[in-house]
Enzyme design. Structure first.
Site, PDB file in Angstrom:
ATOM      1  N   TYR A 183      -5.399 -12.558  -0.664  1.00  5.81           N
ATOM      2  CA  TYR A 183      -5.521 -13.456   0.493  1.00  5.81           C
ATOM      3  C   TYR A 183      -6.688 -12.968   1.363  1.00  5.81           C
ATOM      4  O   TYR A 183      -6.964 -11.758   1.417  1.00  5.81           O
ATOM      5  CB  TYR A 183      -4.204 -13.427   1.268  1.00  5.81           C
ATOM      6  CG  TYR A 183      -4.120 -14.411   2.412  1.00  5.81           C
ATOM      7  CD1 TYR A 183      -3.956 -15.767   2.167  1.00  5.81           C
ATOM      8  CD2 TYR A 183      -4.209 -13.971   3.737  1.00  5.81           C
ATOM      9  CE1 TYR A 183      -3.878 -16.668   3.216  1.00  5.81           C
ATOM     10  CE2 TYR A 183      -4.134 -14.869   4.789  1.00  5.81           C
ATOM     11  CZ  TYR A 183      -3.978 -16.225   4.525  1.00  5.81           C
ATOM     12  OH  TYR A 183      -3.914 -17.113   5.562  1.00  5.81           O
ATOM     13  N   THR A 185      -7.411 -12.078   4.316  1.00  6.80           N
ATOM     14  CA  THR A 185      -7.320 -10.986   5.286  1.00  6.80           C
ATOM     15  C   THR A 185      -7.157  -9.616   4.642  1.00  6.80           C
ATOM     16  O   THR A 185      -7.290  -8.589   5.330  1.00  6.80           O
ATOM     17  CB  THR A 185      -6.124 -11.187   6.232  1.00  6.80           C
ATOM     18  OG1 THR A 185      -4.912 -11.171   5.461  1.00  6.80           O
ATOM     19  CG2 THR A 185      -6.235 -12.485   7.006  1.00  6.80           C
ATOM     20  N   LYS A 186      -6.888  -9.566   3.348  1.00  8.69           N
ATOM     21  CA  LYS A 186      -6.559  -8.288   2.704  1.00  8.69           C
ATOM     22  C   LYS A 186      -7.778  -7.366   2.643  1.00  8.69           C
ATOM     23  O   LYS A 186      -8.914  -7.792   2.795  1.00  8.69           O
ATOM     24  CB  LYS A 186      -6.000  -8.518   1.304  1.00  8.69           C
ATOM     25  CG  LYS A 186      -4.788  -9.426   1.234  1.00  8.69           C
ATOM     26  CD  LYS A 186      -3.661  -8.987   2.154  1.00  8.69           C
ATOM     27  CE  LYS A 186      -2.461  -9.909   2.037  1.00  8.69           C
ATOM     28  NZ  LYS A 186      -1.430  -9.648   3.051  1.00  8.69           N
ATOM     29  N   ILE A 187      -7.516  -6.100   2.368  1.00 11.24           N
ATOM     30  CA  ILE A 187      -8.602  -5.126   2.250  1.00 11.24           C
ATOM     31  C   ILE A 187      -9.597  -5.591   1.200  1.00 11.24           C
ATOM     32  O   ILE A 187     -10.806  -5.514   1.396  1.00 11.24           O
ATOM     33  CB  ILE A 187      -8.034  -3.725   1.925  1.00 11.24           C
ATOM     34  CG1 ILE A 187      -7.237  -3.200   3.131  1.00 11.24           C
ATOM     35  CG2 ILE A 187      -9.155  -2.753   1.561  1.00 11.24           C
ATOM     36  CD1 ILE A 187      -6.451  -1.930   2.867  1.00 11.24           C
ATOM     37  N   LEU A 188      -9.080  -6.057   0.075  1.00 14.58           N
ATOM     38  CA  LEU A 188      -9.895  -6.743  -0.924  1.00 14.58           C
ATOM     39  C   LEU A 188      -9.409  -8.179  -0.971  1.00 14.58           C
ATOM     40  O   LEU A 188      -8.369  -8.473  -1.556  1.00 14.58           O
ATOM     41  CB  LEU A 188      -9.759  -6.080  -2.301  1.00 14.58           C
ATOM     42  CG  LEU A 188     -10.564  -6.738  -3.420  1.00 14.58           C
ATOM     43  CD1 LEU A 188     -12.064  -6.595  -3.161  1.00 14.58           C
ATOM     44  CD2 LEU A 188     -10.198  -6.150  -4.784  1.00 14.58           C
TER      45      LEU A 188
END
Length: 367
Positions: A183, A185-188
């Site tokens: 998604y 917003t995730k780090i990746l």
């Protein structure tokens, strides 16, 4: 100055040419689903976290659903997790027909309190889902001891902890199977939805590949009941441009966290507690205060946008009342939900923006 809790716009502007090229390459390839980009992402992400296999999915929620299905979790089985998590963790368990069973959290880390696991186990328990929340890993060694003693599967939910470590092992490399979300917003993260399931078992890998593709290994023939849960080539291609930079992203998050730690150390806020067994990836920088709602309101008045992850524990939600839990069942989870908030945290935040957040917080707390 305006400081959003999260934004991808600076990142996109910096990498715009590379992202556009990645998308264009896919569009000009003639292959949009289950192509080489997806396979390459599976190979590279597996290598990064240290597993043998990976299977891309359309989103992180379905990744959990299919991972549970691959483990044989189904109707009437019980799956132990926490109520302090995003809805998808629990929604996915319910989708399989299984019953979520909650345990309380460690009040310092907001992670699963593994000392409470044993009391939650019944003859119907089949799997434990530790949620590596906010960027830090659950204490896995004692969790595995319980799982081994009771012959339970372990599914790691790594949506909020890509790149985090536990005793030198990457989150997602330790359980029978693990899932993550891409998604935005995730780090990746990609610029839409995406997910991944990782494992070391070829049997689980082959089953996962069938489950995400209608239960089929070849077109038009289903070997078992399956689903439509494929990671498309465009998102895989975008993720391939970003994966080589994931450690840079994490290092920058840790730099930002260090500034917050330093500048807010002398306040009445409870700052993140970092266990010495691992590496915190700081998906979120979560602080705690009894006047949480007032702080959020005043931050917003100064154009700083904070977030609450999560204001309502799952067991208190109307949609999950049928599980039979009531307020008071998980006191640490419920207390945290009333007091925690997340400060802006993403790699393209400038030091100036971070310092502005800290200055405004000092002003609020000193009023």
């Amino acid at each position: 100055m305006e400081v959003k809790v999260w934004s991808y716009l600076k990142e996109y502007e910096t990498n715009k040419e590379e992202i556009i090229k990645a998308i264009t390459d896919v569009l000009e390839s003639g292959v949009l689903i289950l192509g080489e980009k997806g396979r390459e992402l599976e190979r590279q992400y597996s290598k990064y976290i240290g597993t043998k296999y990976a299977v891309g999915c359309d989103n992180g929620t379905n990744a959990i659903v299919l991972a549970l299905r691959a483990l044989g979790v189904g109707e009437g089985d019980e799956v132990i997790t926490v109520s302090n998590t995003a809805i998808p963790t629990v929604s996915a368990i319910v989708t399989t027909g299984a019953i979520p069973v909650f345990v309380d959290i460690n009040p310092r880390t907001y992670l699963m309190d593994v000392t409470k696991l044993e009391a939650a186990i019944t003859p119907k328990t089949k799997c434990i889902v530790p949620v590596h929340i906010f960027g830090q890993c659950v204490d896995m060694d004692p969790l595995f001891e319980v799982a081994k003693k009771h012959n339970l599967f372990v599914l790691e939910d790594v949506a909020q902890a890509q790149g985090a470590e536990y005793k030198g092992k990457k989150a997602g490399s330790m359980g029978n199977i693990s899932t993550t979300s891409f998604y935005p917003t995730k780090i990746l993260g990609t610029y839409g939805d995406g997910g991944m399931v990782n494992m070391n078992s070829k049997e689980l890998h082959d089953k996962m590949k069938r489950l995400r593709f209608y239960g089929a290994e070849t077109t038009y023939y289903a070997q078992e009941q399956g689903y439509n849960s494929r990671l498309d080539e465009i998102h895989a291609s975008i993720l391939l441009t970003k994966l080589p930079h994931i450690e840079e992203y994490i290092n920058r998050r840790r730099e930002i966290a260090a500034i917050y730690d330093r500048e807010l150390a002398d306040t009445s806020l409870i700052l993140p507690f970092v266990e010495d067994y691992g590496k915190h990836a700081y998906y979120l920088y979560v602080i705690r205060h009894q006047k949480r709602d007032e702080i959020i309101t005043k931050l917003k008045e100064n154009n700083i946008f904070a977030n609450i992850s999560y204001p309502w524990p799952i067991h208190t939600m109307t949609g999950y009342q049928y599980l039979g839990y009531k307020e008071g069942d998980f006191p640490e989870t419920e207390a945290a939900a009333k007091e925690i908030l997340s400060l802006p945290m993403y790699p393209t935040l400038s030091n100036e923006e971070v310092m502005y957040v800290c200055e405004v917080i000092h002003k609020i707390l000193n009023e």
